[in-house]
Write a protein that holds these residues in place. Sequence first.
Motif, PDB file in Angstrom:
ATOM      1  N   THR A  82       0.805  -1.218   0.000  1.00 44.15           N
ATOM      2  CA  THR A  82       0.000   0.000   0.000  1.00 44.15           C
ATOM      3  C   THR A  82       0.837   1.267   0.000  1.00 44.15           C
ATOM      4  OG1 THR A  82      -0.167  -0.119   2.420  1.00 44.15           O
ATOM      5  CG2 THR A  82      -1.943  -1.123   1.143  1.00 44.15           C
ATOM      6  N   VAL A 103      -4.644  -7.206  -4.483  1.00 40.51           N
ATOM      7  CA  VAL A 103      -5.149  -5.857  -4.705  1.00 40.51           C
ATOM      8  C   VAL A 103      -6.612  -5.966  -5.111  1.00 40.51           C
ATOM      9  CG1 VAL A 103      -4.985  -3.797  -6.168  1.00 40.51           C
ATOM     10  CG2 VAL A 103      -2.900  -4.973  -5.412  1.00 40.51           C
ATOM     11  N   SER A 110      -5.982  -5.193  -0.772  1.00 33.79           N
ATOM     12  CA  SER A 110      -5.459  -3.862  -0.455  1.00 33.79           C
ATOM     13  C   SER A 110      -5.859  -2.855  -1.524  1.00 33.79           C
ATOM     14  CB  SER A 110      -3.930  -3.906  -0.357  1.00 33.79           C
ATOM     15  OG  SER A 110      -3.505  -4.739   0.705  1.00 33.79           O
ATOM     16  N   ILE A 155      -4.507   0.410  -3.378  1.00 24.98           N
ATOM     17  CA  ILE A 155      -3.204   1.011  -3.621  1.00 24.98           C
ATOM     18  C   ILE A 155      -3.347   2.324  -4.387  1.00 24.98           C
ATOM     19  CG2 ILE A 155      -2.034  -1.232  -3.605  1.00 24.98           C
ATOM     20  CD1 ILE A 155      -2.011  -1.117  -6.690  1.00 24.98           C
ATOM     21  N   TYR A 169       1.223   1.735 -11.741  1.00 27.52           N
ATOM     22  CA  TYR A 169       0.758   0.368 -11.566  1.00 27.52           C
ATOM     23  C   TYR A 169       0.892  -0.352 -12.899  1.00 27.52           C
ATOM     24  CZ  TYR A 169      -2.284  -3.642 -10.551  1.00 27.52           C
ATOM     25  OH  TYR A 169      -2.778  -4.914 -10.374  1.00 27.52           O
ATOM     26  N   CYS A 184      -7.246  -0.537  -7.361  1.00 23.81           N
ATOM     27  CA  CYS A 184      -6.131   0.124  -8.057  1.00 23.81           C
ATOM     28  C   CYS A 184      -6.534   1.404  -8.770  1.00 23.81           C
ATOM     29  CB  CYS A 184      -5.486  -0.836  -9.055  1.00 23.81           C
ATOM     30  SG  CYS A 184      -6.551  -1.277 -10.461  1.00 23.81           S
ATOM     31  N   SER A 193      -4.483   4.699  -8.636  1.00 24.77           N
ATOM     32  CA  SER A 193      -3.116   4.771  -9.169  1.00 24.77           C
ATOM     33  C   SER A 193      -2.987   5.995 -10.069  1.00 24.77           C
ATOM     34  CB  SER A 193      -2.792   3.505  -9.973  1.00 24.77           C
ATOM     35  OG  SER A 193      -2.944   2.345  -9.183  1.00 24.77           O
TER      36      SER A 193
END
Length: 327
Positions: free
Chosen positions: A206, A256, A261, A263, A268, A283, A286
Amino acid sequence: MILVLCEVDPATGEVDEVSLESLALARSLSRAGGGVAVRAVVVGEVPDRDVVAATLGRHGVSEVQQATGDGVSAFGGAAWAAAVQAVLTATGSVAFLAGGTPRGMEVTAHLAARLGVPMAANVVSFDGLSPLTVRRQVAGGAAFEEMRLTTRPALFTVAGHAWQAEESGGDAAAWVETTPEVPPADLVARVVRTTDPVPDESASLTSANVVVGAGRGAGGPDGFGPVTELAELLGGAVGVTRVVTSLGWRPHHEQVGQTGSRISPDLYVACGISGAIQHWAGCASSKAILAVNTDPEAPMMTRATYAVVGDMHEVVPAVVEEIRRRR
């Protein structure tokens, strides 16, 4: 007055990053409302209150209300909500928000049920105060919804990484300790035991500036060699999809997505990932996404900042080789 639930790691004494991000939204809401005070509520014991007070003060908090006592010494959604409700009533706060973490979500949901008011989850911004109109993530982050919070107190959680945690340079927050009464019925479900996390758990994922991810396209456990190598070369971390962990190819702390998680790296790299809504929820924050896939119409390819149509087993090793050559 605005009250923010701030989670503190009992081992390190550090304030959770999502809590600090929530304070950024709270300060913006305060400015829109004419500069009303922003206070924090911390539940349970903290290793060093001076450190926490200094940290929260730098993030715009004027006062910290610490709820202590046997009833809240271990986490329990109902027990913590009872403690927060007592603080909310005592401070006369018109708005309460928490980070969109599992604990933040659970406590806010319990609080909404107790007060009989609606709750908005995963808020990313607000627009207008009369009524308070918030914009929140729905469908795993694939869409947004506007919601009007007309009752008081207004309750909502803040989506992780939707705001940037920024210091305002304030003095250490004042500290007030309270011991709210927690009814026995609220102690039925609570944490009774914790275990030490495994090394290199999701914290590195993270906080990484670069994440190299792979999905079913990796083909199996042996298909992650080049992915891991690229992550190491870029000084980043490895991330995977839910199906990868379900098949046992990689550990769960690398997942992810909605059940993994969330992020927000600078880059990415998504290799062999179709881009299901559940993964996109983890994601979407990102700053830039580079997708590698043989299917140009895959959702991840159409949403990515950059897309490479090709086999990850050919593209990734070629990128690794070129990085090594240039170095």
